[in-house]
Write a protein that holds these residues in place. Structure first.
Motif, PDB file in Angstrom:
ATOM      1  N   GLU A 136       0.860  -1.198   0.000  1.00  0.00           N
ATOM      2  CA  GLU A 136       0.000   0.000   0.000  1.00  0.00           C
ATOM      3  C   GLU A 136       0.893   1.244   0.000  1.00  0.00           C
ATOM      4  N   TYR A 146      -2.177   7.001  -1.652  1.00  0.00           N
ATOM      5  CA  TYR A 146      -2.444   7.374  -0.262  1.00  0.00           C
ATOM      6  C   TYR A 146      -1.338   8.328   0.199  1.00  0.00           C
ATOM      7  N   SER A 149      -8.557  10.741   5.982  1.00  0.00           N
ATOM      8  CA  SER A 149      -8.922   9.689   6.933  1.00  0.00           C
ATOM      9  C   SER A 149      -8.621  10.152   8.359  1.00  0.00           C
ATOM     10  N   MET A 172      -7.536   7.691  10.630  1.00  0.00           N
ATOM     11  CA  MET A 172      -6.522   6.751  11.106  1.00  0.00           C
ATOM     12  C   MET A 172      -6.040   5.940   9.924  1.00  0.00           C
ATOM     13  N   CYS A 173      -4.781   5.559  10.003  1.00  0.00           N
ATOM     14  CA  CYS A 173      -4.260   4.728   8.938  1.00  0.00           C
ATOM     15  C   CYS A 173      -3.072   3.933   9.450  1.00  0.00           C
ATOM     16  N   GLY A 174      -3.278   2.650   9.637  1.00  0.00           N
ATOM     17  CA  GLY A 174      -2.246   1.794  10.217  1.00  0.00           C
ATOM     18  C   GLY A 174      -1.053   1.604   9.305  1.00  0.00           C
ATOM     19  N   HIS A 175      -1.308   1.385   8.002  1.00  0.00           N
ATOM     20  CA  HIS A 175      -0.148   1.146   7.131  1.00  0.00           C
ATOM     21  C   HIS A 175       0.727   2.394   7.095  1.00  0.00           C
ATOM     22  N   TYR A 229     -15.438   0.394  10.140  1.00  0.00           N
ATOM     23  CA  TYR A 229     -15.535  -0.500   8.980  1.00  0.00           C
ATOM     24  C   TYR A 229     -16.733  -1.431   9.154  1.00  0.00           C
ATOM     25  N   TYR A 285     -15.780   4.393   7.034  1.00  0.00           N
ATOM     26  CA  TYR A 285     -14.617   4.600   6.167  1.00  0.00           C
ATOM     27  C   TYR A 285     -14.602   3.595   5.022  1.00  0.00           C
ATOM     28  N   PHE A 318     -12.049   1.249   0.748  1.00  0.00           N
ATOM     29  CA  PHE A 318     -12.308   2.408   1.608  1.00  0.00           C
ATOM     30  C   PHE A 318     -12.410   3.681   0.765  1.00  0.00           C
ATOM     31  N   ASP A 355      -7.170  -1.144  -0.641  1.00  0.00           N
ATOM     32  CA  ASP A 355      -5.945  -1.244   0.149  1.00  0.00           C
ATOM     33  C   ASP A 355      -5.154  -2.466  -0.312  1.00  0.00           C
ATOM     34  N   SER A 381      -2.549  -3.481   1.351  1.00  0.00           N
ATOM     35  CA  SER A 381      -2.044  -4.099   2.583  1.00  0.00           C
ATOM     36  C   SER A 381      -3.214  -4.752   3.316  1.00  0.00           C
ATOM     37  N   THR A 439      -4.400  -3.725   5.945  1.00  0.00           N
ATOM     38  CA  THR A 439      -5.098  -2.576   6.555  1.00  0.00           C
ATOM     39  C   THR A 439      -4.916  -2.527   8.079  1.00  0.00           C
ATOM     40  N   GLY A 440      -4.020  -1.645   8.519  1.00  0.00           N
ATOM     41  CA  GLY A 440      -3.730  -1.563   9.961  1.00  0.00           C
ATOM     42  C   GLY A 440      -4.945  -1.245  10.807  1.00  0.00           C
ATOM     43  N   SER A 441      -5.697  -0.210  10.412  1.00  0.00           N
ATOM     44  CA  SER A 441      -6.879   0.154  11.216  1.00  0.00           C
ATOM     45  C   SER A 441      -7.971  -0.899  11.062  1.00  0.00           C
ATOM     46  N   GLY A 442      -7.977  -1.592   9.916  1.00  0.00           N
ATOM     47  CA  GLY A 442      -8.947  -2.664   9.692  1.00  0.00           C
ATOM     48  C   GLY A 442      -8.612  -3.893  10.519  1.00  0.00           C
TER      49      GLY A 442
HETATM   50  O1  HY3 Z   1      -3.730   0.524   7.025  1.00  0.00           O
HETATM   51  C1  HY3 Z   1      -4.695   1.303   7.148  1.00  0.00           C
HETATM   52  O2  HY3 Z   1      -5.251   1.502   8.224  1.00  0.00           O
HETATM   53  C2  HY3 Z   1      -5.174   2.030   5.945  1.00  0.00           C
HETATM   54  N1  HY3 Z   1      -4.638   1.689   4.665  1.00  0.00           N
HETATM   55  C3  HY3 Z   1      -5.486   2.371   3.679  1.00  0.00           C
HETATM   56  C4  HY3 Z   1      -6.827   2.441   4.375  1.00  0.00           C
HETATM   57  C5  HY3 Z   1      -6.507   2.584   5.842  1.00  0.00           C
HETATM   58  O3  HY3 Z   1      -6.481   3.958   6.169  1.00  0.00           O
END
Ligand code: HY3
Length: 316
Positions: free
Chosen positions: A23, A69, A94, A96-99, A154, A203, A225, A231, A233, A235-238
């Motif tokens: 991502e 992103y 957004s 929050m975004c984990g990645h 989500y 989101y 999203f 995404d 990845s 998805t960190g927040s997911g």
């Molecule tokens: O990793 C995440 O949380 C995100 N990656 C793109 C969508 C989310 O914001």
């Protein structure tokens, strides 16, 4: 020889490009005008109202693409924070975004934005908002979803409900199904977040392989999203929201690590709930997510006044 900038008007925008599990993350570290606001959420409102043209310049073609992103580095109002960040994508900003956080951790240390690297502080409380909510989805009829929050809300649903498989089906089919669910939940379910109304929006939708019972095998998911953005990845927040959901259903224990795999690229993150907490009246958990981020390059972007496409466009 240092590469000279071509003829241009206005400031150059400097970015560092990375990716986390495939991502992209375009980190904007200079060239933006001052971002006003006394908190990160008010800065988010400010860029949406006053500087949105720059998001389009950097996220859209010809400099970016539909699924780009970004992260804009800003000052934080928190005395203990070395930096703040605003996340951006194809539709807006957004919460929050984990990645991005994984990539920014590495970037902030390498670019000396942190005074003293420390182990991570507990992240935002994640909680299950509602389980087994039935919504009426265009073309698919009644669909039952779970809704969970991991820094953003989500909707979760097993891809098999649509006759799809998150790892082998065509991306376009997964995107269409997930987007139809997102639209249905947005119009039929009112979300609420105890801390701020700014956080109370859906989101995206995460389609899963349905393997939520604990296992040492990875479980795959695909997150769609913002404006039907995919995404690459896990998805960190997911993952955070999905672990909160699994914990809520008694499918995972505290400190049990689960591996999550992206349906898009096969890249993996791990997630584990490390502590129980509360978010308003919701029972919540703090979730730790891990993954790896890599650099892909640095760029300096300019704009030429005669370029009619300089402001950015998207192909859907
Ligand atoms: O990793 C995440 O949380 C995100 N990656 C793109 C969508 C989310 O914001």
């Amino acid at each position: 020889m240092e590469m000279q900038l071509p003829p241009h008007e206005g400031d150059e925008l400097s970015v560092v490009d990375m990716h986390t599990g495939g991502e992209p993350l375009r980190i904007i570290h200079s060239g933006y005008p001052e971002v006003k606001g006394d908190s990160v959420l008010s800065k988010r409102r400010y860029v949406r109202e006053h500087l949105d043209h720059l998001r389009r310049v950097l996220m859209f073609e010809p400099r970016g693409h539909y699924d780009m992103y970004g992260a804009l580095v800003v000052d934080s109002e928190l005395p203990e924070a070395d930096l703040g960040v605003l996340f951006m994508h194809n539709e807006g900003y957004s919460t929050m975004c984990g990645h991005a956080v994984i990539a920014l951790g590495r970037f902030a240390v390498d670019y000396k934005l942190v005074k003293e690297p420390q182990s991570p502080e507990p992240s935002v409380p994640a909680f299950t908002f509602a389980t087994d909510v039935t919504v009426s989805v265009e073309k698919f009829g009644d669909v039952t979803v779970d809704i969970s929050y991991g820094g953003a809300f989500y909707a979760f649903v097993d891809a098999k409900r649509f006759g799809l498989d998150v790892t082998t089906s065509r991306t376009r089919d997964l995107v269409d199904a997930a987007t139809a669910v997102t639209n249905a939940v947005k119009s039929q379910v009112k979300l609420h977040h105890p801390s701020s109304d700014d956080l109370a929006f859906l989101y995206g939708t995460i389609l899963t392989d349905g393997k939520d019972d604990y296992s040492s095998d990875p479980t795959a998911n695909m997150c769609v999203f913002a404006e039907a953005q995919v995404d690459r990845s896990p998805t960190g927040s997911g993952v955070t929201a999905r672990v909160a959901l699994q914990y809520h259903r008694g499918l995972i224990q505290l400190n049990q690590t689960r591996t999550f795999q992206s349906g898009a690229t096969g890249s993996q993150f791990t997630g584990r709930a490390v502590e129980e907490t509360k978010c308003g009246d919701f029972k919540a958990v703090v979730v730790e997510v891990s993954g790896r981020a890599f650099y892909t390059g640095v760029s300096r972007y300019v704009q030429e006044p005669e370029d009619k496409l300089t402001h950015g466009f998207l192909l859907k």
